[in-house]
Design a protein around this motif. Structure first.
Motif, PDB file in Angstrom:
ATOM      1  N   ALA A 103       0.840  -1.197   0.000  1.00 48.54           N
ATOM      2  CA  ALA A 103       0.000   0.000   0.000  1.00 48.54           C
ATOM      3  C   ALA A 103       0.871   1.242   0.000  1.00 48.54           C
ATOM      4  O   ALA A 103       1.592   1.505   0.961  1.00 48.54           O
ATOM      5  CB  ALA A 103      -0.917  -0.002   1.218  1.00 48.54           C
ATOM      6  N   SER A 104       0.805   1.982  -1.092  1.00 44.44           N
ATOM      7  CA  SER A 104       1.595   3.206  -1.215  1.00 44.44           C
ATOM      8  C   SER A 104       0.667   4.395  -1.436  1.00 44.44           C
ATOM      9  O   SER A 104      -0.218   4.332  -2.299  1.00 44.44           O
ATOM     10  CB  SER A 104       2.565   3.073  -2.395  1.00 44.44           C
ATOM     11  OG  SER A 104       3.322   4.251  -2.568  1.00 44.44           O
ATOM     12  N   PRO A 105       0.809   5.465  -0.652  1.00 40.88           N
ATOM     13  CA  PRO A 105       1.820   5.672   0.402  1.00 40.88           C
ATOM     14  C   PRO A 105       1.481   5.007   1.725  1.00 40.88           C
ATOM     15  O   PRO A 105       2.330   4.880   2.596  1.00 40.88           O
ATOM     16  CB  PRO A 105       1.828   7.192   0.546  1.00 40.88           C
ATOM     17  CG  PRO A 105       0.426   7.601   0.245  1.00 40.88           C
ATOM     18  CD  PRO A 105      -0.023   6.683  -0.859  1.00 40.88           C
ATOM     19  N   ALA A 106       0.209   4.561   1.907  1.00 35.79           N
ATOM     20  CA  ALA A 106      -0.195   3.911   3.142  1.00 35.79           C
ATOM     21  C   ALA A 106      -1.459   3.112   2.883  1.00 35.79           C
ATOM     22  O   ALA A 106      -2.144   3.311   1.870  1.00 35.79           O
ATOM     23  CB  ALA A 106      -0.435   4.946   4.249  1.00 35.79           C
ATOM     24  N   ALA A 107      -1.781   2.224   3.820  1.00 32.00           N
ATOM     25  CA  ALA A 107      -2.959   1.382   3.638  1.00 32.00           C
ATOM     26  C   ALA A 107      -4.248   2.183   3.634  1.00 32.00           C
ATOM     27  O   ALA A 107      -5.235   1.782   3.024  1.00 32.00           O
ATOM     28  CB  ALA A 107      -3.006   0.323   4.739  1.00 32.00           C
ATOM     29  N   ASN A 108      -4.263   3.320   4.317  1.00 32.52           N
ATOM     30  CA  ASN A 108      -5.479   4.127   4.369  1.00 32.52           C
ATOM     31  C   ASN A 108      -5.501   5.224   3.310  1.00 32.52           C
ATOM     32  O   ASN A 108      -6.170   6.242   3.463  1.00 32.52           O
ATOM     33  CB  ASN A 108      -5.679   4.729   5.764  1.00 32.52           C
ATOM     34  CG  ASN A 108      -4.538   5.650   6.172  1.00 32.52           C
ATOM     35  OD1 ASN A 108      -3.566   5.820   5.442  1.00 32.52           O
ATOM     36  ND2 ASN A 108      -4.664   6.239   7.350  1.00 32.52           N
ATOM     37  N   SER A 109      -4.789   4.977   2.207  1.00 37.79           N
ATOM     38  CA  SER A 109      -4.788   5.887   1.070  1.00 37.79           C
ATOM     39  C   SER A 109      -5.585   5.275  -0.072  1.00 37.79           C
ATOM     40  O   SER A 109      -5.440   4.090  -0.373  1.00 37.79           O
ATOM     41  CB  SER A 109      -3.352   6.162   0.602  1.00 37.79           C
ATOM     42  OG  SER A 109      -3.345   6.798  -0.659  1.00 37.79           O
ATOM     43  N   MET A 110      -6.417   6.080  -0.741  1.00 40.44           N
ATOM     44  CA  MET A 110      -7.199   5.574  -1.864  1.00 40.44           C
ATOM     45  C   MET A 110      -6.326   5.266  -3.077  1.00 40.44           C
ATOM     46  O   MET A 110      -6.772   4.616  -4.012  1.00 40.44           O
ATOM     47  CB  MET A 110      -8.282   6.579  -2.252  1.00 40.44           C
ATOM     48  CG  MET A 110      -9.437   6.659  -1.267  1.00 40.44           C
ATOM     49  SD  MET A 110     -10.363   5.112  -1.084  1.00 40.44           S
ATOM     50  CE  MET A 110     -11.184   5.012  -2.679  1.00 40.44           C
ATOM     51  N   PRO A 149       1.577 -15.252   4.494  1.00 38.93           N
ATOM     52  CA  PRO A 149       2.850 -15.961   4.321  1.00 38.93           C
ATOM     53  C   PRO A 149       3.966 -15.392   5.193  1.00 38.93           C
ATOM     54  O   PRO A 149       4.107 -14.175   5.336  1.00 38.93           O
ATOM     55  CB  PRO A 149       3.148 -15.767   2.825  1.00 38.93           C
ATOM     56  CG  PRO A 149       1.798 -15.609   2.196  1.00 38.93           C
ATOM     57  CD  PRO A 149       0.987 -14.840   3.197  1.00 38.93           C
ATOM     58  N   LYS A 150       4.737 -16.290   5.783  1.00 38.40           N
ATOM     59  CA  LYS A 150       5.778 -15.895   6.737  1.00 38.40           C
ATOM     60  C   LYS A 150       6.812 -14.973   6.115  1.00 38.40           C
ATOM     61  O   LYS A 150       7.358 -14.088   6.793  1.00 38.40           O
ATOM     62  CB  LYS A 150       6.460 -17.155   7.287  1.00 38.40           C
ATOM     63  CG  LYS A 150       7.549 -16.890   8.313  1.00 38.40           C
ATOM     64  CD  LYS A 150       6.987 -16.256   9.572  1.00 38.40           C
ATOM     65  CE  LYS A 150       8.073 -16.054  10.629  1.00 38.40           C
ATOM     66  NZ  LYS A 150       7.553 -15.326  11.823  1.00 38.40           N
ATOM     67  N   SER A 151       7.108 -15.135   4.842  1.00 35.71           N
ATOM     68  CA  SER A 151       8.165 -14.327   4.218  1.00 35.71           C
ATOM     69  C   SER A 151       7.643 -13.034   3.588  1.00 35.71           C
ATOM     70  O   SER A 151       8.377 -12.358   2.861  1.00 35.71           O
ATOM     71  CB  SER A 151       8.907 -15.153   3.162  1.00 35.71           C
ATOM     72  OG  SER A 151       8.033 -15.536   2.119  1.00 35.71           O
ATOM     73  N   THR A 152       6.387 -12.680   3.864  1.00 28.64           N
ATOM     74  CA  THR A 152       5.864 -11.410   3.376  1.00 28.64           C
ATOM     75  C   THR A 152       6.689 -10.262   3.948  1.00 28.64           C
ATOM     76  O   THR A 152       6.876 -10.181   5.169  1.00 28.64           O
ATOM     77  CB  THR A 152       4.390 -11.232   3.791  1.00 28.64           C
ATOM     78  OG1 THR A 152       3.620 -12.322   3.289  1.00 28.64           O
ATOM     79  CG2 THR A 152       3.831  -9.921   3.263  1.00 28.64           C
ATOM     80  N   PRO A 153       7.210  -9.370   3.113  1.00 28.16           N
ATOM     81  CA  PRO A 153       8.001  -8.249   3.635  1.00 28.16           C
ATOM     82  C   PRO A 153       7.175  -7.347   4.552  1.00 28.16           C
ATOM     83  O   PRO A 153       5.963  -7.197   4.385  1.00 28.16           O
ATOM     84  CB  PRO A 153       8.433  -7.506   2.368  1.00 28.16           C
ATOM     85  CG  PRO A 153       8.385  -8.535   1.285  1.00 28.16           C
ATOM     86  CD  PRO A 153       7.224  -9.416   1.640  1.00 28.16           C
ATOM     87  N   ASN A 154       7.831  -6.753   5.524  1.00 34.92           N
ATOM     88  CA  ASN A 154       7.152  -5.823   6.421  1.00 34.92           C
ATOM     89  C   ASN A 154       6.613  -4.621   5.645  1.00 34.92           C
ATOM     90  O   ASN A 154       7.164  -4.225   4.609  1.00 34.92           O
ATOM     91  CB  ASN A 154       8.106  -5.322   7.500  1.00 34.92           C
ATOM     92  CG  ASN A 154       8.491  -6.408   8.487  1.00 34.92           C
ATOM     93  OD1 ASN A 154       7.818  -7.428   8.604  1.00 34.92           O
ATOM     94  ND2 ASN A 154       9.583  -6.190   9.207  1.00 34.92           N
ATOM     95  N   GLY A 155       5.544  -4.041   6.158  1.00 34.36           N
ATOM     96  CA  GLY A 155       5.005  -2.845   5.544  1.00 34.36           C
ATOM     97  C   GLY A 155       3.485  -2.852   5.530  1.00 34.36           C
ATOM     98  O   GLY A 155       2.849  -3.806   5.986  1.00 34.36           O
ATOM     99  N   GLN A 156       2.925  -1.785   4.989  1.00 33.38           N
ATOM    100  CA  GLN A 156       1.476  -1.658   4.935  1.00 33.38           C
ATOM    101  C   GLN A 156       0.933  -2.247   3.631  1.00 33.38           C
ATOM    102  O   GLN A 156       1.538  -2.111   2.567  1.00 33.38           O
ATOM    103  CB  GLN A 156       1.064  -0.199   5.088  1.00 33.38           C
ATOM    104  CG  GLN A 156       1.451   0.357   6.456  1.00 33.38           C
ATOM    105  CD  GLN A 156       0.599   1.522   6.888  1.00 33.38           C
ATOM    106  OE1 GLN A 156      -0.284   1.995   6.180  1.00 33.38           O
ATOM    107  NE2 GLN A 156       0.849   2.004   8.112  1.00 33.38           N
ATOM    108  N   TYR A 157      -0.238  -2.893   3.755  1.00 32.61           N
ATOM    109  CA  TYR A 157      -0.852  -3.602   2.641  1.00 32.61           C
ATOM    110  C   TYR A 157      -2.367  -3.411   2.667  1.00 32.61           C
ATOM    111  O   TYR A 157      -2.960  -3.130   3.712  1.00 32.61           O
ATOM    112  CB  TYR A 157      -0.588  -5.117   2.745  1.00 32.61           C
ATOM    113  CG  TYR A 157       0.838  -5.547   2.540  1.00 32.61           C
ATOM    114  CD1 TYR A 157       1.272  -6.044   1.305  1.00 32.61           C
ATOM    115  CD2 TYR A 157       1.758  -5.491   3.582  1.00 32.61           C
ATOM    116  CE1 TYR A 157       2.573  -6.462   1.113  1.00 32.61           C
ATOM    117  CE2 TYR A 157       3.065  -5.908   3.399  1.00 32.61           C
ATOM    118  CZ  TYR A 157       3.473  -6.389   2.163  1.00 32.61           C
ATOM    119  OH  TYR A 157       4.772  -6.795   1.977  1.00 32.61           O
ATOM    120  N   LEU A 158      -2.974  -3.632   1.514  1.00 34.98           N
ATOM    121  CA  LEU A 158      -4.392  -3.925   1.439  1.00 34.98           C
ATOM    122  C   LEU A 158      -4.530  -5.435   1.322  1.00 34.98           C
ATOM    123  O   LEU A 158      -3.795  -6.074   0.559  1.00 34.98           O
ATOM    124  CB  LEU A 158      -5.042  -3.263   0.228  1.00 34.98           C
ATOM    125  CG  LEU A 158      -5.191  -1.742   0.245  1.00 34.98           C
ATOM    126  CD1 LEU A 158      -5.926  -1.283  -1.020  1.00 34.98           C
ATOM    127  CD2 LEU A 158      -5.925  -1.279   1.482  1.00 34.98           C
TER     128      LEU A 158
END
Length: 235
Positions: A103-110, A149-158
Motif C-alpha cells: 500500500a503506497s503511500p499507506a494502507a489508508n490511502s485511496m 505468508p511468513k516471508s511477506t516483507p514488512n510494511g502496509q498492505y491492502l
C-alpha cells in the motif's frame, strides 16, 4: 447426478438467495467491530455483489473516496492467521481467494492498490472427481481464515478477500463477486518476493472458466475447477 453435488443442492436450497458483506476482520481469532479495519463497501446496505469483472468496483468495492481514511490499520504478524466474518451465512457455492498488495503511500490511502501489484496468497476451490462430481465444501459458515505468508516483507498492505459465487454463473456476468479489503500493517515478516502480480480490474476475464461456468451441467471434458487469476504465492 453425483451424491456430493446433490448434497450441495440441498444445502444451498436451505440458504436461499441471501447475500453478504465481509465487514469484520479477524486476527488470531480476535474479531474486530464491523468496518473498523475493512473499507466500507458500496453494498454495505444492499449486500449485493459485483458482477462486472472489468469494473473499478472489482478492486475493493469501496462506498466512496472517504472509506480508506475512515478505516483503521490492523497490525498483523507475518505467519499468523487472519480472516473475515461475513454479515450473513455464506450460502452461495463458490470459490474463495485472498490477495495482498503493498500500500503506497499507506494502507489508508485511496491510491493504494491501483497498479499491477496484487498477489494471491490463498484460495479455497471446490473439489472434483469422477466419482463425486463437483463438490463445494465451503457452505453454511459465517467466516473464513487463512495465513499471511511468513516471508511477506514488512510494511502496509491492502488485504483483499473475495468469494466468487457460482450458483448463477452459467451466463456472462452471472457470477457474483463478494469483496472486502482490510487495511493492515505486516510486522515480523521476511524478504520474500511476491509473484506473480496482477491488477484489479485486469486479473479476470468474464469468460474465464472459473467465472463462466454452469455448475449444474458441467461442460464436456470437465476435469476440475480452474481458478481465475494468478497462482498462489506461498512465500
Amino acid at each position: 447426478m453425483r451424491t456430493g453435488f446433490i448434497a450441495f443442492l440441498l444445502s444451498a436450497a436451505q440458504i436461499g438467495a441471501a447475500h453478504y458483506t465481509f465487514p469484520s476482520f479477524l486476527v488470531n481469532n480476535t474479531l474486530s467491530p464491523d468496518w473498523q479495519y475493512v473499507r466500507v463497501t458500496e453494498n454495505h446496505y444492499s449486500q449485493g455483489p459485483v458482477t462486472d469483472v472489468k469494473s473499478q468496483a472489482v478492486r475493493c468495492y469501496e462506498l466512496d473516496s472517504t472509506t480508506a481514511g475512515q478505516a483503521g490499520v490492523a497490525t498483523v504478524t507475518a505467519g499468523s492467521t487472519v480472516g473475515f466474518k461475513a454479515s450473513n451465512t455464506l450460502g452461495h457455492p463458490g470459490y474463495y481467494s485472498a490477495y495482498l498488495t503493498p500500500a503506497s503511500p499507506a494502507a489508508n490511502s485511496m491510491s493504494a492498490g491501483l497498479g499491477k501489484t496484487w498477489f494471491k496468497i490463498w484460495e479455497w476451490a471446490p473439489t472434483w472427481s469422477a466419482s463425486t462430481g463437483l463438490v463445494f465444501n465451503n457452505l453454511n459458515m459465517d467466516r473464513f481464515n487463512f495465513t499471511i505468508p511468513k516471508s511477506t516483507p514488512n510494511g502496509q498492505y491492502l488485504l483483499r478477500a473475495e468469494q466468487i459465487a457460482l450458483h448463477v454463473a452459467s451466463t456472462n456476468g452471472g457470477a457474483q463477486l463478494y469483496i472486502g479489503c482490510a487495511q493492515i500493517n505486516v510486522v515480523g515478516g521476511g524478504k520474500g518476493t511476491p509473484a506473480p502480480t496482477v491488477s484489479f480490474p485486469g486479473a479476470y476475464s468474464a469468460t474465464d472458466p472459473g467465472i463462466l461456468l454452469n455448475i449444474y451441467a458441467l461442460p464436456a471434458g470437465f476435469s476440475g475447477y480452474k481458478a481465475p487469476g494468478p497462482a498462489v504465492w506461498k512465500g
